[in-house]
Scaffold this active site. Structure first.
Site, short mmCIF file in Angstrom:
data_model
loop_
_atom_site.label_atom_id
_atom_site.label_comp_id
_atom_site.label_asym_id
_atom_site.label_seq_id
_atom_site.Cartn_x
_atom_site.Cartn_y
_atom_site.Cartn_z
N ARG A 44 0.73 -1.14 0.01
CA ARG A 44 -0.20 -0.11 -0.08
C ARG A 44 0.89 1.23 -0.16
NH1 ARG A 44 -5.03 0.76 1.43
NH2 ARG A 44 -4.54 2.80 2.40
N ILE A 45 0.30 2.37 -0.27
CA ILE A 45 1.00 3.56 -0.32
C ILE A 45 0.73 4.05 1.03
CG2 ILE A 45 1.13 5.86 -1.34
CD1 ILE A 45 -0.14 4.74 -3.91
N ASN A 49 12.02 1.70 2.86
CA ASN A 49 11.61 0.86 1.92
C ASN A 49 12.40 -0.02 1.29
OD1 ASN A 49 9.10 -0.34 0.49
ND2 ASN A 49 9.54 0.98 -1.05
N HIS A 78 12.83 -1.82 -2.70
CA HIS A 78 12.26 -1.93 -3.95
C HIS A 78 13.27 -2.79 -4.80
CE1 HIS A 78 9.78 -0.46 -7.20
NE2 HIS A 78 10.86 -0.55 -7.85
N ASP A 126 9.27 9.20 1.08
CA ASP A 126 8.69 10.73 1.18
C ASP A 126 7.26 10.74 0.52
OD1 ASP A 126 9.07 10.40 -1.58
OD2 ASP A 126 10.65 12.00 -1.66
N ASP A 151 8.06 5.40 -4.39
CA ASP A 151 9.37 4.95 -4.44
C ASP A 151 10.39 6.15 -5.26
OD1 ASP A 151 8.37 2.40 -4.10
OD2 ASP A 151 7.96 2.06 -6.37
C1 GRF Z 1 10.16 -7.46 -2.21
O1 GRF Z 1 10.77 -8.03 -3.41
C2 GRF Z 1 10.03 -6.35 -2.10
O2 GRF Z 1 11.31 -5.50 -2.80
C3 GRF Z 1 8.88 -5.74 -2.72
O3 GRF Z 1 7.97 -6.88 -2.18
C4 GRF Z 1 8.56 -8.23 -2.14
C5 GRF Z 1 8.13 -8.52 -0.62
O4 GRF Z 1 8.78 -10.06 -0.41
N1 GRF Z 1 8.36 -4.48 -2.23
P1 GRF Z 1 8.52 -10.51 1.27
O5 GRF Z 1 7.19 -10.44 1.40
O6 GRF Z 1 9.71 -9.74 2.00
O7 GRF Z 1 9.13 -12.11 0.80
#
Ligand code: GRF
Length: 201
Positions: free
Chosen positions: A89-90, A105, A107, A139, A143
């Site tokens: 979620r955002i 976060n 990514h 922020d 992303d």
């Molecule tokens: C990860 O690849 C992360 O980068 C993305 O969602 C995935 C989460 O994987 N935002 P997990 O639930 O930690 O296994």
């Protein structure tokens, strides 16, 4: 280490597991919040006897109500650092404001390339030869916040979303706990978009 960490999840929670297993960060994780019930990440929290809460967005009338509830929950648990570990979620502006430079976060791409929820598939479809992992502060934009760490992962012949995701995960599980520890230890120094990470004490 005195800091208190909350981890926000939506799914499998392999990154949550990596955080729980990290010797500095693990003992500081006091709360796991999921936007979905019955996910594997919640089981991982319970296995470690970490408090868990399901904050279902559908049970709030608007996004703002959900954000207020989230801030209240984080404050009730005296949380210092918030980690988004596969949280789909955002995080709204109220939460960002309340925890400025204290939300981290992970990514699965080298931002600013391939933001959004389908980063691995997007990178593959684009045909990049190198992608990677970004750990950044959150922020108001998606992303987008200041970058704490990045590591490249090559795309190999015959890669699928599954195989590439697996290799990206290995990097995530190293980079996210390292940056969570830096945030907890007050080693993250933000100057505009540029971040310096101090050495561990
Ligand atoms: C990860 O690849 C992360 O980068 C993305 O969602 C995935 C989460 O994987 N935002 P997990 O639930 O930690 O296994």
């Amino acid at each position: 280490m005195e800091g208190r960490v909350a981890v926000l999840v939506s799914g499998t929670g392999t990154n949550l597991q990596a955080l729980l297993d990290e010797p500095t960060v693990g003992p500081c994780v006091h709360l796991v919040i999921s936007d979905r019930p019955d996910v594997r990440a919640l089981e991982r929290a319970r296995e470690r006897r970490v408090a868990d809460v399901v904050l279902d967005p559908a049970s709030f009338r608007g996004g703002e109500g959900h954000d207020e509830a989230l801030v209240a929950l984080l404050r009730d648990h005296a949380i210092d650092v918030v980690i988004l570990a596969g949280y789909m979620r955002i995080v709204g502006p109220r939460v960002v404001e309340a925890f400025r430079d204290r939300i981290v976060n992970v990514h699965p791409a080298l931002l600013p390339a391939f933001p959004g929820a389908t980063a691995v598939a997007d990178a593959l479809a684009y045909g990049v030869r190198v992608t990677g992992v970004t750990v950044h502060l959150v922020d108001e934009q998606i992303d987008h916040g200041p970058i704490l760490a990045q590591e490249a992962v090559p795309v190999v012949e015959g890669d699928t979303v599954g195989s590439l995701t697996e290799r990206l995960h290995e990097v995530e599980h190293r980079l996210l706990p390292a940056m969570a520890a830096a945030a907890l230890e007050g080693r993250v120094h933000v100057d505009g978009r540029r971040v310096a990470i101090g050495g561990s004490t």
